[in-house]
Design a protein around this motif. Structure first.
Motif, short mmCIF file in Angstrom:
data_model
loop_
_atom_site.label_atom_id
_atom_site.label_comp_id
_atom_site.label_asym_id
_atom_site.label_seq_id
_atom_site.Cartn_x
_atom_site.Cartn_y
_atom_site.Cartn_z
N MET A 248 -4.91 -13.21 6.67
CA MET A 248 -5.33 -13.42 5.13
C MET A 248 -4.73 -11.87 4.54
SD MET A 248 -6.87 -14.97 2.96
CE MET A 248 -8.00 -16.13 3.50
N LEU A 249 -4.75 -10.70 5.23
CA LEU A 249 -4.65 -9.61 4.95
C LEU A 249 -3.20 -9.44 4.49
CD1 LEU A 249 -5.67 -6.60 4.03
CD2 LEU A 249 -5.27 -6.10 6.48
N THR A 250 -2.21 -10.38 5.56
CA THR A 250 -0.75 -10.26 5.35
C THR A 250 -0.38 -11.06 4.16
OG1 THR A 250 -0.58 -10.13 7.87
CG2 THR A 250 1.22 -10.60 6.66
N MET A 251 -1.20 -12.27 3.96
CA MET A 251 -1.02 -12.90 2.83
C MET A 251 -1.19 -12.13 1.58
SD MET A 251 -2.64 -16.36 1.11
CE MET A 251 -4.20 -15.49 0.43
N VAL A 252 -2.09 -11.45 1.46
CA VAL A 252 -2.55 -10.67 0.38
C VAL A 252 -1.50 -9.77 0.14
CG1 VAL A 252 -4.15 -8.95 -0.85
CG2 VAL A 252 -4.96 -11.12 0.29
N PHE A 253 -0.93 -8.98 1.25
CA PHE A 253 0.02 -7.87 1.12
C PHE A 253 1.21 -8.57 0.56
CE2 PHE A 253 3.58 -5.71 3.03
CZ PHE A 253 3.73 -4.54 2.44
N ALA A 254 1.71 -10.00 1.26
CA ALA A 254 3.16 -10.31 0.72
C ALA A 254 3.03 -10.65 -0.64
CB ALA A 254 3.32 -11.57 1.59
N LEU A 255 2.02 -11.25 -1.12
CA LEU A 255 2.03 -11.85 -2.59
C LEU A 255 1.97 -10.45 -3.44
CD1 LEU A 255 -0.90 -14.48 -2.18
CD2 LEU A 255 1.76 -14.95 -2.70
N MET A 256 1.04 -9.47 -3.11
CA MET A 256 1.25 -8.27 -4.19
C MET A 256 2.65 -7.93 -3.88
SD MET A 256 -2.39 -6.59 -3.37
CE MET A 256 -2.05 -5.07 -4.54
N PHE A 257 3.39 -7.64 -2.82
CA PHE A 257 4.79 -7.04 -2.68
C PHE A 257 5.62 -8.04 -3.44
CE2 PHE A 257 8.84 -6.82 -0.62
CZ PHE A 257 8.88 -5.64 -0.71
N THR A 258 5.54 -9.47 -3.47
CA THR A 258 6.20 -10.36 -4.21
C THR A 258 6.08 -10.05 -5.76
OG1 THR A 258 6.19 -11.70 -2.40
CG2 THR A 258 6.86 -12.64 -4.65
N GLN A 259 5.14 -9.85 -5.90
CA GLN A 259 4.65 -9.43 -7.60
C GLN A 259 5.28 -8.22 -8.01
OE1 GLN A 259 0.41 -9.18 -8.46
NE2 GLN A 259 0.78 -10.14 -10.38
N ALA A 260 5.32 -7.21 -6.92
CA ALA A 260 5.78 -5.87 -7.68
C ALA A 260 7.34 -6.04 -7.57
CB ALA A 260 5.34 -4.85 -6.38
N VAL A 261 7.87 -6.60 -6.59
CA VAL A 261 9.21 -6.81 -6.63
C VAL A 261 9.74 -7.65 -7.77
CG1 VAL A 261 11.17 -7.88 -5.47
CG2 VAL A 261 9.72 -6.69 -4.12
N GLN A 262 8.96 -8.65 -8.22
CA GLN A 262 9.37 -9.22 -9.41
C GLN A 262 9.64 -8.54 -10.58
OE1 GLN A 262 6.52 -12.67 -9.48
NE2 GLN A 262 7.57 -13.70 -8.02
N ARG A 263 8.68 -7.51 -11.05
CA ARG A 263 8.62 -6.87 -11.99
C ARG A 263 9.95 -5.97 -12.18
NH1 ARG A 263 2.69 -4.56 -11.22
NH2 ARG A 263 1.45 -6.41 -11.93
N HIS A 264 10.62 -5.88 -11.02
CA HIS A 264 11.99 -5.00 -11.28
C HIS A 264 13.19 -5.74 -11.15
CE1 HIS A 264 9.32 -1.18 -10.82
NE2 HIS A 264 8.86 -1.89 -9.82
N LEU A 265 12.80 -7.21 -11.18
CA LEU A 265 14.30 -7.81 -11.20
C LEU A 265 14.23 -8.72 -12.62
CD1 LEU A 265 13.55 -9.73 -7.98
CD2 LEU A 265 15.31 -7.92 -8.27
N PRO A 266 15.33 -8.84 -12.85
CA PRO A 266 15.59 -9.45 -14.29
C PRO A 266 15.30 -11.28 -14.16
CG PRO A 266 17.70 -9.14 -13.40
CD PRO A 266 16.66 -8.55 -12.45
N VAL A 267 14.35 -11.63 -13.44
CA VAL A 267 13.98 -12.88 -13.41
C VAL A 267 12.82 -13.14 -13.92
CG1 VAL A 267 15.77 -13.59 -11.52
CG2 VAL A 267 13.37 -12.75 -11.07
#
Length: 146
Positions: free
Chosen positions: A1-20
């Motif tokens: 569960m902790l890994t899932m939360v980390f992966a989702l937050m990481f995905t959300q952070a990366v998306q903020r810096h991409l033009p998509v």
């Protein structure tokens, strides 16, 4: 569960810096995952006597007095958990038509994990009253070793 939360937050952070366009559901699921993790661990922590408690009593009381305080504390934890389970059951089985904003999951489903975690915490607290000594005290160094 902790890994899932980390992966989702990481995905959300990366998306903020991409033009998509970002996935809104990643933040929502990460928030629910963190809450589910906390409630799912409640029973485990109560069973190991590692939940939030005031350990100052353990320093001053010994023997029967310590056991009495420990049993009473576990009974209070069990009673509070039972009350919260009843409230969570009302939310789970109440049939609310609301859904989460991004994922569209019925809101009543989101309360199922806290209900199960609190039920396990209450059960573990009741089982703790049958133990001869708190688990944390069994691993504590003895007075002679100090």
């Amino acid at each position: 569960m902790l890994t899932m939360v980390f992966a989702l937050m990481f995905t959300q952070a990366v998306q903020r810096h991409l033009p998509v366009a970002g996935w809104v559901w990643t933040g929502e699921l990460a928030r629910y995952g963190l809450v589910w993790l906390a409630f799912a661990l409640a029973g485990y922590l109560v069973g190991r006597d590692e939940h939030i408690t005031l350990k100052i009593v353990d320093l001053f009381l010994r023997g029967r007095a310590l056991r009495t305080v420990w049993v009473l504390a576990n009974l209070v934890v069990a009673a509070v958990a039972a009350g919260l389970v009843l409230d969570a059951a009302e939310l789970v089985f109440g049939g609310s038509p609301q859904r989460t904003p991004a994922l569209g999951v019925p809101l009543s489903w989101t309360y199922a994990v806290p209900m199960a975690g609190l039920a396990l915490a209450g059960l573990r607290a009741l089982l703790n009253t049958l133990l001869p000594t708190p688990p944390a005290l069994e691993t504590r160094p003895s007075e002679e070793a100090r």
